[in-house]
Write a protein that holds these residues in place. Structure first.
Motif, short mmCIF file in Angstrom:
data_model
loop_
_atom_site.label_atom_id
_atom_site.label_comp_id
_atom_site.label_asym_id
_atom_site.label_seq_id
_atom_site.Cartn_x
_atom_site.Cartn_y
_atom_site.Cartn_z
N UNK A 238 8.93 9.15 -2.12
CA UNK A 238 9.40 10.25 -1.27
C UNK A 238 8.21 10.94 -0.58
N UNK A 239 8.26 10.98 0.74
CA UNK A 239 7.24 11.66 1.54
C UNK A 239 5.94 10.90 1.69
N UNK A 240 5.87 9.70 1.14
CA UNK A 240 4.61 8.95 1.19
C UNK A 240 4.65 7.87 2.27
N UNK A 241 3.47 7.32 2.56
CA UNK A 241 3.37 6.25 3.55
C UNK A 241 3.23 4.91 2.84
N UNK A 242 4.07 3.99 3.25
CA UNK A 242 4.08 2.64 2.69
C UNK A 242 3.64 1.68 3.79
N UNK A 243 2.76 0.77 3.43
CA UNK A 243 2.33 -0.25 4.38
C UNK A 243 2.54 -1.62 3.73
N UNK A 244 3.21 -2.50 4.45
CA UNK A 244 3.46 -3.84 3.96
C UNK A 244 2.66 -4.84 4.79
N UNK A 245 2.69 -6.08 4.36
CA UNK A 245 1.94 -7.13 5.06
C UNK A 245 2.39 -7.26 6.51
N UNK B 91 0.05 -0.69 -4.84
CA UNK B 91 0.97 -0.49 -5.97
C UNK B 91 1.83 -1.74 -6.09
N UNK B 92 2.33 -1.94 -7.29
CA UNK B 92 3.29 -3.02 -7.52
C UNK B 92 4.67 -2.42 -7.20
N UNK C 93 0.85 -1.18 0.00
CA UNK C 93 0.00 0.00 0.00
C UNK C 93 0.89 1.24 0.00
N UNK C 94 0.58 2.18 -0.87
CA UNK C 94 1.29 3.46 -0.91
C UNK C 94 0.23 4.55 -0.79
#
Length: 174
Positions: free
Chosen positions: A81-88, A70-71, A64-65
């Motif tokens: 840059x500046x975004x939030x990433x969520x992984x499993x 997103x792939x 998740x971005x």
């Protein structure tokens, strides 16, 4: 762009990238060509992000971005840059699996497990947007993911099971 270089290769330019990964701010100096999937695996140690086809077809690298999937193999780390990433890895809470993760386990939707994290993240996005999806909606939402073990039936059942459990949890809280 920074004038920094990567270790062992003096000629390659680097950029400083800062993003929030699973709630923690991460800053690294990276080559602009570094894929987000590789950034998450090598710089953040998040092995739940899998790299399968590296062409965005299999969906194993799905994260998740800023709230949308997103792939990560098609996304450069500098684009985050500046975004939030969520992984499993961020779905579990204090060691307790997210209902979606539990449902995958209970429905035997794991198969070999390589693609599971991508399926879980795609299903997570679906359930955030549609808490009661039909089987066809589940199939459509997961159509960008490939299970080479062909265990789709159990995966679809797991998503439906998680949706039902999340609905009960929501009713109990209200």
């Amino acid at each position: 762009m920074s004038t920094g270089t990567t270790e062992g290769d003096e000629a390659r330019p680097t950029e400083t990238v800062t993003l929030t990964v699973n709630g923690e701010e991460v800053t690294r100096e990276v080559e602009p060509r570094l894929k987000l999937s590789d950034f998450l695996r090598t710089e953040c140690g998040l092995r739940g992000v899998r790299v399968g086809c590296e062409h965005g077809v299999c969906g194993a690298c799905t994260v998740m971005m800023d709230g949308a999937t997103v792939k990560s193999c098609l996304t450069y780390a500098v684009q985050a840059e500046g975004l939030e990433i969520e992984t499993v890895e961020n779905l579990a809470d204090d060691g307790e699996l997210h209902p979606l993760q539990s449902a995958f386990h209970e429905e035997h939707a794991l198969q070999c497990g390589f693609c599971t994290s991508g399926f879980v993240m795609s299903a997570f996005e679906l359930l955030e947007e549609n808490s009661d999806p039909s089987r066809d909606e589940v199939k459509t939402a997961l159509s960008d993911n490939i299970c080479r073990c062909t265990g789709y039936h159990n995966i679809y059942s797991a998503v439906e099971r998680a949706a039902a459990e999340l609905a009960v949890d929501s009713e109990e809280r209200s």
